[in-house]
Design a protein around this motif. Sequence first.
Motif, mmCIF file in Angstrom:
data_model
loop_
_atom_site.group_PDB
_atom_site.id
_atom_site.type_symbol
_atom_site.label_atom_id
_atom_site.label_comp_id
_atom_site.label_asym_id
_atom_site.label_seq_id
_atom_site.Cartn_x
_atom_site.Cartn_y
_atom_site.Cartn_z
ATOM 1 N N ARG A 218 -57.550 -38.185 10.391
ATOM 2 C CA ARG A 218 -57.187 -37.581 9.107
ATOM 3 C C ARG A 218 -58.445 -37.333 8.271
ATOM 4 O O ARG A 218 -58.570 -36.280 7.614
ATOM 5 C CB ARG A 218 -56.221 -38.499 8.360
ATOM 6 N N HIS A 219 -59.390 -38.270 8.290
ATOM 7 C CA HIS A 219 -60.637 -38.111 7.538
ATOM 8 C C HIS A 219 -61.476 -36.977 8.119
ATOM 9 O O HIS A 219 -62.089 -36.200 7.367
ATOM 10 C CB HIS A 219 -61.422 -39.423 7.568
ATOM 11 N N VAL A 220 -61.498 -36.876 9.457
ATOM 12 C CA VAL A 220 -62.236 -35.786 10.091
ATOM 13 C C VAL A 220 -61.677 -34.433 9.662
ATOM 14 O O VAL A 220 -62.428 -33.508 9.327
ATOM 15 C CB VAL A 220 -62.182 -35.926 11.628
ATOM 16 N N ARG A 221 -60.365 -34.305 9.657
ATOM 17 C CA ARG A 221 -59.737 -33.032 9.253
ATOM 18 C C ARG A 221 -60.118 -32.672 7.820
ATOM 19 O O ARG A 221 -60.356 -31.494 7.503
ATOM 20 C CB ARG A 221 -58.220 -33.133 9.384
ATOM 21 N N ARG A 222 -60.187 -33.676 6.972
ATOM 22 C CA ARG A 222 -60.569 -33.432 5.579
ATOM 23 C C ARG A 222 -62.018 -32.934 5.489
ATOM 24 O O ARG A 222 -62.325 -31.994 4.742
ATOM 25 C CB ARG A 222 -60.381 -34.711 4.765
ATOM 26 N N LEU A 223 -62.905 -33.567 6.274
ATOM 27 C CA LEU A 223 -64.312 -33.163 6.246
ATOM 28 C C LEU A 223 -64.499 -31.735 6.749
ATOM 29 O O LEU A 223 -65.266 -30.954 6.170
ATOM 30 C CB LEU A 223 -65.139 -34.121 7.108
ATOM 31 N N VAL A 224 -63.810 -31.386 7.822
ATOM 32 C CA VAL A 224 -63.945 -30.039 8.382
ATOM 33 C C VAL A 224 -63.429 -28.992 7.399
ATOM 34 O O VAL A 224 -63.987 -27.889 7.277
ATOM 35 C CB VAL A 224 -63.192 -29.934 9.725
#
Length: 335
Positions: free
Chosen positions: A128-134
Amino acid sequence: MPVISAPEDFNVDDLYVDLQWISGRPLYLKCEGFNFAGSIKLKAAAEMIARAERSGELNPGDGLVESSSGNMGVAISLLASSKGYRFTCVTDSRCTLGARRLMEALGTEVHVITEPHPETGLLGARIRHVRRLVAERRDHVWLNQYLNPGNWLAHFQTTGPELLKSFPELDVVFVGAGTTGTLMGTARYLRHTKPSVRIVAIDSVGSVTFGTPPGPRSIPGLGTGVRPQILDESYVDDVVHVAEPDTLRVCRALADRGFLFGGSTGTVVSGAVSWLERHGGSDGMTAVAIAPDLGDRYLDTIYNDQWVEEIYGAGVLDRTARGTGVPSLLSRGTP
């Protein structure tokens, strides 16, 4: 004498340790930690980045984002540094301090997730954090090792052929299951090239990869809280689940002989010994287990008595791994 210009150009792929002393039966351990990333993840990281470059998705000056419990993060850190990409690794509190410091030394921005997702655990929270960063960083590319075909293709092209080159009469191979990249690539190659080879996946107790209930896990590497999307169980003949205390005992037993391996390797060896004991592996059976990493990054955890006792309780290293196939000789201190 090899002379290289980039760290990814060096990897030892034909070193095996004879483990008959620990298994009581012929068992060879393929050592994958002798490269500058220190683990088998260098193969998959290199292939995933190369695919992104060839497709035009990844261009000079771009950044990379990936979720990793440690080894993949280190491998991508090494390649990003070598190739001039920025890299942000999203890991969690189980990542060893050694892996985290190594990534930072290579210039990686490390985000540590401490609060698990209520349903999918720490891995779900990381993704979920990765999706936010991208979404926030338009010039960053998520390699997504859980879905990227390059993860398994790397092992279809390398690990599988290497096994048969060294052991043409291979009967059974034991492969740890994390993202299942190593498992799927090796299994696909062997199924197409030598279908008689039995593929045994080694997973951690508490992992949901093969449909078992979720549970607490403290050793990073194998096991997942979210079923990997690249997994195809039709290529797997058997699955062995290993409890973390058994992983610890095997790691300590190997270290007592001078072989310092990581937690993933301890899990794979424990599972291999268990399977061979239950299935009556004969002296004529050629069995190979794959060791994903070395143990230097685990000095503060699985090789630290205080950490072990805090997580698993006092005396855990002295208990026989009853019912797991791990013989009593694995108690710490046994010659």
